[in-house]
Design an enzyme around this catalytic site. Structure first.
Site, short mmCIF file in Angstrom:
data_model
loop_
_atom_site.label_atom_id
_atom_site.label_comp_id
_atom_site.label_asym_id
_atom_site.label_seq_id
_atom_site.Cartn_x
_atom_site.Cartn_y
_atom_site.Cartn_z
N HIS A 184 -32.86 -31.02 -95.58
CA HIS A 184 -32.93 -31.78 -96.83
C HIS A 184 -31.52 -32.26 -97.18
O HIS A 184 -30.56 -31.48 -97.09
CB HIS A 184 -33.49 -30.92 -97.95
CG HIS A 184 -33.94 -31.69 -99.16
ND1 HIS A 184 -33.06 -32.31 -100.01
CD2 HIS A 184 -35.18 -31.94 -99.66
CE1 HIS A 184 -33.73 -32.90 -100.98
NE2 HIS A 184 -35.03 -32.70 -100.78
N ARG B 38 -33.22 -38.79 -107.04
CA ARG B 38 -32.93 -40.08 -106.41
C ARG B 38 -34.06 -41.06 -106.63
O ARG B 38 -33.84 -42.26 -106.81
CB ARG B 38 -32.67 -39.88 -104.92
CG ARG B 38 -31.34 -39.19 -104.63
CD ARG B 38 -31.17 -38.86 -103.16
NE ARG B 38 -31.92 -37.68 -102.77
CZ ARG B 38 -32.67 -37.60 -101.69
NH1 ARG B 38 -32.82 -38.64 -100.89
NH2 ARG B 38 -33.29 -36.47 -101.39
#
Length: 571
Positions: free
Chosen positions: A340, A363
């Site tokens: 990740h 995000r």
């Protein structure tokens, strides 16, 4: 009087005269094994089940994360006589309870309500296939059967995703907020509007519903570690597995239960069993024990030694794949480990190896990534792409004696921070992010904000090809000026080991297979699996939001299938 007892009396009444004739005229010529088999066929699992599950065939679930809880609830709703869930930790939830971005589903009523102008979402399958990368696409001509099997698993996942969302919503889980994460072409990742992260909201709701629906048919045993799967000795032929142990012949083995031990003394809560003793349960088994991202010196070191020194979101714990392999299960994609791109580096303790995840929704709601004050990637690309881009940056990658981490800044403007308020409160409280005025930022970062604002205003194309900007508002007003007094939220992040895409080969019925991916399917009777313990769905990369989804979709399938077996034994 139970149905089994009534049936037993009936059989005895009818068969006793016949048995007398058999005894006097035929018994000397009938082998003992034949008579044993005859009794077992007339009264399947009668003797073993009565001693351990009070005469009710039991669906056994190993693992108390979302996949296990979904399987348990499904089995109960499908009419399983009883369900027993064994969890090796002291509490339920596993990694599922830590999930922070949400659960995918398409097309759903919540998508349409949140994004009415986007039209129907018909690309979930395409996005998942694309995300799977070369492990799937390269098999088009070389291994078409393997590709077809992967695509079948993806079809079940995506086509049942809307039903999974409806299932959870009907239980009372709030999934009204929908965001677009990396690698997705539509907003389809669902979470609630409150401050409770989606993983915790789903787990707590499902646990409460399980206890409510289960009654005396549901038993939860925490602090219990399964040590091996039990197989039918009349069917299982044992042979060498090439790894110093033995495995059951995949053509004949039937799993009939589990052996387990308590990891806690009987006086401390737990299962009530002596921690030094081994115990057994009989019945169909569903394996939902999760991946091996926390097995740093075991499976992770074996399949991905290059990840040594990488921080992780996973608590240290050994993998359980060897238990499945011991009964003939095949494993696939074991070297496919998801890194990740954003795990928080805690300023107060930067070298701690287990880190909090910086949720992908940060995000998705508009946040950007900066290196030395400059953007360098499309933040909504797949996790694989963003992580690889970060790890290729010069001058980073080693910190302390052995820990490998990078110096990346995650920045959210007021609009993105407000949209992610349920998460931001926790991150700010933990000191993982901090608020800063734009005027306090360095010149390079200010320039990056101004350029990004112009991209959000559609004045120019993003050089990294980002198309969706969530709820970013900074500098998007009519004059295009970035307010120097506006507060942004900034935190340091680094790539981390997060998820393992590899695991047991299984099929669309959640049956564990003793055949390789693409071969003629050979299910191991009495054994199902769901969640991160399985392999074959995600290939090279898992889309954010699909971890919780596969737990619900395949957990429910496994629960219903195992319940059917248990019911047939009970009737």
């Amino acid at each position: 009087m139970t149905r089994r007892q009534i049936r037993l009396i009936f059989y005895l009444a009818v068969l006793s005269p016949i048995a007398a004739v058999v005894y006097h005229h035929l018994l000397p010529s009938i082998p003992d094994a034949f008579m044993t088999d005859l009794v077992n066929r007339l009264f399947p699992s009668e003797t073993s089940a009565m001693t351990s599950q009070a005469s009710r065939p039991c669906v056994i679930i190993v693992g108390g994360g979302l996949a296990g809880l979904s399987a348990a609830y499904s089995a109960l709703c499908a009419g399983a006589p009883s369900v027993c869930l064994l969890e090796r930790a002291s509490k339920l939830g596993g990694n599922s309870i830590k999930a922070s971005s949400g659960i995918n589903g398409a097309p759903t009523r919540f998508q349409q309500a949140a994004w009415p102008n986007l039209g129907p979402d018909e690309t979930f399958w395409d996005d998942t296939v694309r995300s799977a990368g070369a492990r799937l696409s390269s098999q088009t001509t070389s291994q078409p059967a393997a590709r077809a099997q992967r695509e079948s698993l993806i079809s079940v996942l995506t086509q049942r995703s809307a039903d999974a969302i409806n299932f959870l919503a009907d239980l009372g889980v709030d999934l009204t907020v929908v965001a677009q994460l990396g690698g997705h072409s539509h907003p389809r990742t669902h979470r609630g509007a409150g401050k409770t992260p989606p993983g915790a909201a789903i787990i707590t709701t499902l646990v409460a519903k399980l206890k409510e629906a289960g009654g005396d048919r549901f038993e939860l045993m925490t602090d219990c570690e399964v040590t091996r799967l039990l197989t039918d000795p009349t069917n299982a032929a044992v042979s060498s597995n090439g790894n110093g142990g033995s495995s059951a012949d995949h053509q004949s083995v039937t799993v009939v239960g589990v052996e387990y031990r308590s990891t806690k003394d009987s006086g401390n809560g737990g299962s009530g069993h002596d921690s030094t003793s081994l115990h057994q349960l009989t019945g169909p088994v569903i394996f939902t024990t999760g991946g091996f991202g926390g097995d740093t010196h075991g499976l992770l070191a074996r399949y991905r030694p290059d990840l040594d020194g990488m921080p992780s979101t996973n608590d240290p714990r050994p993998g359980t794949h060897h238990l499945l392999a011991a009964v003939g299960a095949k494993l696939v994609d074991m070297d496919s480990v998801q890194i990740h791109p954003t795990g928080f580096v805690d300023p107060a303790n930067p070298l701690v190896p287990v880190k909090f995840l910086a949720a992908e929704l940060l995000r998705g709601e508009g946040g950007i990534l900066l290196h030395n004050g400059k953007r360098f990637v499309n933040e909504l690309e797949t996790r694989e792409h963003v992580s690889n881009t970060i790890m290729a940056l010069p001058g980073d990658g080693v910190e302390g004696a052995s820990l490998r981490q990078w110096d990346i800044q995650l920045l959210l403007d007021p609009g993105a921070a407000e949209a992610a308020a349920g998460h931001m409160g926790f991150y700010l409280w933990k000191g993982l992010m901090k608020k800063q005025k734009v005027s306090e930022l360095d010149a390079t970062t200010k320039e990056a904000l101004e350029e990004y604002a112009s991209i959000v205003r559609r004045e120019k194309e993003d050089p990294f090809r980002r198309k969706a900007f969530g709820h970013w508002k900074l500098g998007v007003n009519s004059d295009g000026i970035v307010d120097e007094n506006a507060e942004v939220c900034v935190g340091r992040v680094t790539p981390i080991v997060h998820f393992t895409m590899g695991g047991a080969v299984f099929n669309e019925h959640a049956q564990v297979l003793s055949s390789e991916l693409g071969e003629e399917q050979k299910p191991i009777q009495g054994l199902w699996a769901a969640g991160e313990i399985t392999g074959g769905i995600h290939g090279d990369n898992r889309l954010g939001g699909s971890s919780l989804l596969e737990c619900v979709v395949y957990g429910r399938i496994a629960g219903a299938e195992a319940a059917d077996v248990a019911k047939r034994a009970y009737v």
